[in-house]
Scaffold this active site. Sequence first.
Site, mmCIF file in Angstrom:
data_model
loop_
_atom_site.group_PDB
_atom_site.id
_atom_site.type_symbol
_atom_site.label_atom_id
_atom_site.label_comp_id
_atom_site.label_asym_id
_atom_site.label_seq_id
_atom_site.Cartn_x
_atom_site.Cartn_y
_atom_site.Cartn_z
ATOM 1 N N VAL A 46 23.081 -10.523 3.875
ATOM 2 C CA VAL A 46 22.180 -10.779 4.576
ATOM 3 C C VAL A 46 21.959 -9.829 5.866
ATOM 4 O O VAL A 46 20.952 -9.502 6.523
ATOM 5 C CB VAL A 46 22.111 -12.230 4.951
ATOM 6 N N GLU A 80 15.279 -7.926 6.389
ATOM 7 C CA GLU A 80 14.166 -8.907 5.763
ATOM 8 C C GLU A 80 12.803 -8.718 6.447
ATOM 9 O O GLU A 80 11.742 -8.777 5.492
ATOM 10 C CB GLU A 80 14.451 -10.296 5.737
ATOM 11 N N ASP A 97 -16.814 17.400 2.725
ATOM 12 C CA ASP A 97 -18.258 17.714 2.066
ATOM 13 C C ASP A 97 -18.980 18.048 3.248
ATOM 14 O O ASP A 97 -18.734 17.885 4.320
ATOM 15 C CB ASP A 97 -18.701 16.273 1.479
#
Length: 873
Positions: free
Chosen positions: A278, A283, A325
């Site tokens: 942990v 986390e 473009d």
Amino acid sequence: MEPWYLVKKKEILSRLNTKKDGLTKQQAEALLKEKGENALLEGKKKSTIRVFFEQFLDLLVIILIAAAIVSAATGSTESTIVIITVIVLNAILGTVQHEKAAKSLESLKNLSSPNAKVMRDGVKIEIPSKYVVPGDILILEAGDLVAADGRILDNFSLQVNESSLTGESTNVDKADEDLTEEKPLADRTNMVYSGSLVTYGRAVVAVTSTGMDTEIGKIASLMNATKEKKTPLQVSLDKFSSNLAIVIMVICAAVFGLTYWQSGEILNSLLFAVALAVAAIPEALSSIVTIVQAMGTQKMAKEQAIIKDLKAVESLGCVSVICSDKTGTLTQNKMTVQKLYIDGRVISPEEIDLKNQLHRYMLYDAILSNDSSIVDGNGIGDPTEFCLLEMADKIELDYNFVRDALERIEEIPFDSDRKLMSTKYKLHGVPTVLTKGALDVLLGRTTHIRTSDGVREITKEDIDSITKQNFEFSNNGLRVLAFAYKEVDDDFTLSLESENGFTFIGLISMIDPPREESVEAVADAKRAGIKPVMITGDHKITATAIAKQIGIFTDGDIAVTGSELDAMSEDELTEKIEKISVYARVSPENKIRIVNAWQNKGNIVAMTGDGVNDAPALKKADIGVAMGITGTEVSKDAASMILSDDNFATIIKAVTNGRNVFRNIKNSIKFLLSGNMAAILSVLYVSILASFIPGLPVPFAPVHLLFINLLTDSLPAIAIGMEPAERGLLNQKPRNPKEGILTKEFMLKLLGIGGLIAICTMSSYHIGLITGSNAIATTMAFATLTLARLFHGFNCRSSKSIFKLGFMSNPWSLAAFGLGVALLSLVLFIPPLQTVFSVAPLNIMQLMLILLFALLPTVVIQICKTVRDIIKK
């Protein structure tokens, strides 16, 4: 099979097994069953449930699930509930992000005409476009959307706007001619294509392709075949996660084995292993990265760059190539008159003199030999025609007044074969034919020239001067129209045979001009180490001229056409690509190949565009950028970023923001991982020490570490993500996407900072053991680590010292610190929470020691930064 545009016109009907009267009802039904509906197929998508469960396949998540099972087995219900809640919330977040994927094919479907006029059994009928089949005879009129690809059988001055396919804003003149050479799509004048718009004239067309066999269908296929690429940060974090998971499993196994060998207690050994797992797993990392990216998107949206895909924010920071473009992106998507050639000299539109009769005749010709109009500021008709009306507006000439005062007597509309338009009016009581068109055609029908000295016969010298000026205009990318007139008798009848004997007036040149901000934006891109590349469906000369004006094309650069690109091998393209700045007359396949070639050289590529033809390349690029105003829905759906102001310069602002977001993400990750490193080193230290001193308690319970990782750590990490941009970000070169975040230098810093915090945390732990009990030691270690990490948030805001940055330059960091301290205080001082979080009551001396040890690492780090800042000066 021979392309339909190269098939002889007389063979079209027989090859399609149809006739001029159209298919029979039975033939149409059979073909519909064989070929399928005239619609676009959609790729198979993952279900939401599948996406949700795939979130649990990550190795770090599996380790957390194992930790939850161990916590449940050891009776730690609170830890088990917290771990499972974290896992489920992360899975929900991942699923929501995935479901925001673009639905490009839905927009492609909407481009199809809802109905089409066809001949069936010799009768003209209207049917839903999805029932059109190859061999149908399609009737096209002005205003129709073309329902399918087809070959023109009979042409009546047909003009089609194919900008959604080719990217070019001007209408295309069509013909029922035979072509003998291979042509790019934009030059196939005997074909019409699904999704394009009929703007003028009418035609009879034999349908050659429907559904996925059309050009727009090929684009849909390209989009289905194009896979989304992971961003450099994703790749780096994925690699880190897998490596971390392996390291965690190895260390946890070693710690479990070592502890069990010393104590012989399985549960106690499992607790040490779970605490380490942990402690090691960040986390909140994925959530924090997502939140920081989301805040970056909000800032960009205020600056007209709407981010559809959060991952695009981070990728913007390392863009090294922008494939843009031309039409509507670098240019204004609006034809504008640039220069006039009259009376032997070049003038600007503002220099036109209404008192000069020669100038007036040029204006008469431009206004009267013209079928366009301007309504509410919008041009209606051919862009090359309504830009002539805008020229009249500039000099405050009311063209509507001129048109109302002079009645058109006769006309011969423009067509692509003769390249002329002629009208007959009475000017000053004299019947006059006004003609405009292509210079090469009109000059051959001219006998006289009008100058300020009057009308005289045209000479070879005159023709040479006119031709030379036309070449100069064309070489600068300008489109040129020639203007002439002739006075005739009252009984004169205008006909194709009588279009000769003209008096030359002059030339008008026009162009779709660059955006004003494009030049500065291109310069900023180059300063930032980004290579701008123009990709367009326009002609090479025009494209190169525009590219030179805005700074994309410089000495030593190369311009190539789509055909020339097709002829290049992959090795040749790889060798030349860094010198090619302009690609002209390109197809959607060409665009993908260009993007892919840059990506193969290790570049992060942004592709801008607004047409359907841009969509596959937008999806293929690392960052697809669509235009919000002029862009088609397809291009917007395929893109990961939309410019709501259609401004190329906004891309550079977005790059700056992207670089700042990445820097903030990196600092947030440094904050999270350095804190985790301190927890890992603390657990490792105690587990090794426990081998020599039996009975030592685990320094942190799993619930302690989850509290730190998810609550008190998350707040400063988010605040770090809101750090404003520092000056000079655009002066830096794009970062190497292969390098990622977790470099050797970065990891050494994590180890050093983590070690410093761990030493202070373990000092507090030992004092707790000496002055109190196992519960006091664990509580002091937990409180010291939590507070030390809250202080550490100030260290991770920047590489500069906090004194140079200023505390108030990011007020969110102060708010995060205050809220974190408040949460820790609640846990330490509220009895019910003390039970939930397994903490023991502390006295004043113990609390003061916690504050001292927690502050010490930040003091050391800030002293080092201040000294370094002084040395740099």
